[in-house]
Motif scaffolding. Structure first.
Motif, mmCIF file in Angstrom:
data_model
loop_
_atom_site.group_PDB
_atom_site.id
_atom_site.type_symbol
_atom_site.label_atom_id
_atom_site.label_comp_id
_atom_site.label_asym_id
_atom_site.label_seq_id
_atom_site.Cartn_x
_atom_site.Cartn_y
_atom_site.Cartn_z
ATOM 1 N N ARG A 75 0.726 -1.232 0.093
ATOM 2 C CA ARG A 75 0.085 -0.074 0.008
ATOM 3 C C ARG A 75 1.043 1.089 0.114
ATOM 4 N NH1 ARG A 75 -0.134 2.114 5.437
ATOM 5 N NH2 ARG A 75 0.257 0.361 6.785
ATOM 6 N N GLU A 76 0.244 2.327 -0.364
ATOM 7 C CA GLU A 76 0.925 3.645 -0.426
ATOM 8 C C GLU A 76 1.321 3.976 1.022
ATOM 9 O OE1 GLU A 76 -1.147 6.525 -2.752
ATOM 10 O OE2 GLU A 76 -1.173 5.297 -4.420
ATOM 11 N N GLY A 95 -5.399 3.000 3.969
ATOM 12 C CA GLY A 95 -5.212 3.090 2.411
ATOM 13 C C GLY A 95 -5.523 1.240 1.915
ATOM 14 N N ARG A 96 -5.868 1.303 0.558
ATOM 15 C CA ARG A 96 -5.993 0.025 0.283
ATOM 16 C C ARG A 96 -4.847 -0.902 -0.079
ATOM 17 N NH1 ARG A 96 -9.548 -2.092 -4.945
ATOM 18 N NH2 ARG A 96 -8.782 -4.262 -4.563
ATOM 19 N N LEU A 122 6.767 2.588 -0.363
ATOM 20 C CA LEU A 122 5.241 1.772 0.096
ATOM 21 C C LEU A 122 5.476 1.043 1.189
ATOM 22 C CD1 LEU A 122 4.805 0.039 -3.629
ATOM 23 C CD2 LEU A 122 3.681 2.072 -2.633
ATOM 24 N N VAL A 123 4.415 0.491 1.975
ATOM 25 C CA VAL A 123 4.516 -0.183 2.996
ATOM 26 C C VAL A 123 4.214 -1.535 2.505
ATOM 27 C CG1 VAL A 123 3.361 -0.846 5.052
ATOM 28 C CG2 VAL A 123 3.666 1.593 4.423
ATOM 29 N N THR A 131 -2.611 -2.335 16.639
ATOM 30 C CA THR A 131 -3.918 -2.648 17.439
ATOM 31 C C THR A 131 -5.365 -2.480 16.539
ATOM 32 O OG1 THR A 131 -4.138 -0.358 18.110
ATOM 33 C CG2 THR A 131 -2.838 -2.077 19.682
ATOM 34 N N GLY A 132 -5.052 -1.994 15.195
ATOM 35 C CA GLY A 132 -6.042 -1.651 14.443
ATOM 36 C C GLY A 132 -6.821 -3.039 13.870
ATOM 37 N N SER A 133 -7.820 -3.081 13.354
ATOM 38 C CA SER A 133 -8.286 -4.097 12.693
ATOM 39 C C SER A 133 -7.995 -4.515 11.188
ATOM 40 C CB SER A 133 -10.060 -4.225 12.626
ATOM 41 O OG SER A 133 -10.460 -3.266 11.654
ATOM 42 N N HIS A 134 -7.288 -3.490 10.572
ATOM 43 C CA HIS A 134 -7.115 -3.296 9.243
ATOM 44 C C HIS A 134 -8.139 -3.962 8.131
ATOM 45 C CE1 HIS A 134 -2.927 -2.373 10.017
ATOM 46 N NE2 HIS A 134 -3.366 -2.694 10.951
ATOM 47 N N ALA A 135 -9.496 -3.872 8.570
ATOM 48 C CA ALA A 135 -10.511 -4.399 7.823
ATOM 49 C C ALA A 135 -10.968 -3.330 6.944
ATOM 50 C CB ALA A 135 -11.643 -4.881 8.719
ATOM 51 N N ALA A 136 -11.406 -3.555 5.925
ATOM 52 C CA ALA A 136 -11.872 -2.602 4.927
ATOM 53 C C ALA A 136 -13.311 -2.136 5.580
ATOM 54 C CB ALA A 136 -11.934 -3.066 3.372
#
Length: 186
Positions: free
Chosen positions: A34-35, A42-43, A79-80, A157-162
């Motif tokens: 992702r950017e 970000g997607r 990029l990550v 700790t975030g879900s990273h879910a869209a």
């Protein structure tokens, strides 16, 4: 008595970071890109890669995988890359990498493409694949900058879910009348 600062600690931390990224990338053939500027929301795009010469190499475009974040990335973009654990499938490490295009004819191409070709499963054109990549695909080198965003000892700790797309759907209301027995909830 005060202790002298440990001048080798930053070097040791950088070496550990490099070793962690390298080991994770060698064991897992997938990474998510992702950017960096998009933040956590970000997607991300999944891409198979090969770890060679201290960097992840991804082939995209043409008949190969489509990775829009790489196609839009200018030379030197950051990029990550998130790498999963081979054992659990969960996020293991997220690192920042600088993108560089590897062009046909340069020495890096001759080093990287045989590794990519060997790891590519179900090639539609067999041994002609490297020539097709030179014509219609792009090989990118994603070299770690040494900056780690997530590690096994410091996970996100975030879900990273869209986020779900907007919808007019609502939860269902009262169930309709049923003659006979209704199946019990388990």
């Amino acid at each position: 008595m005060t202790e002298a600062p440990d001048r080798e600690a930053p070097d040791r931390d950088a070496a550990r970071a490099r070793a962690l990224v390298e080991e994770a990338c060698k064991k897992s053939a997938m990474l998510w890109l992702r950017e960096e500027s998009a933040g956590r929301d970000g997607r991300s795009y999944a891409a198979w890669h090969v770890w060679t010469d201290g960097a992840a190499h991804v082939v995209s475009g043409g008949l190969e995988q489509q990775v829009p974040v790489l196609a839009a990335a200018p030379e030197g973009a950051r990029l990550v890359a998130t790498v999963r654990s081979k054992d659990t499938g969960g996020r293991l490490v997220a690192w920042v990498g600088a993108v560089r295009r590897v062009s046909p004819g340069e020495p890096a191409w001759d080093t990287v493409v045989p590794d990519l070709h060997a790891k590519r499963l179900n090639a539609p054109d067999g041994e002609e694949q490297p020539a097709r990549w030179a014509r219609e695909s792009v090989v990118h080198r994603i070299e770690p900058t040494g900056e780690l965003l997530e590690t096994p000892g410091n996970p996100s700790t975030g879900s990273h879910a869209a986020e779900p797309p907007p919808s007019p759907a609502t939860t269902r209301g009262k169930l309709p009348f049923v003659i006979g027995k209704r199946a019990k909830r388990r």
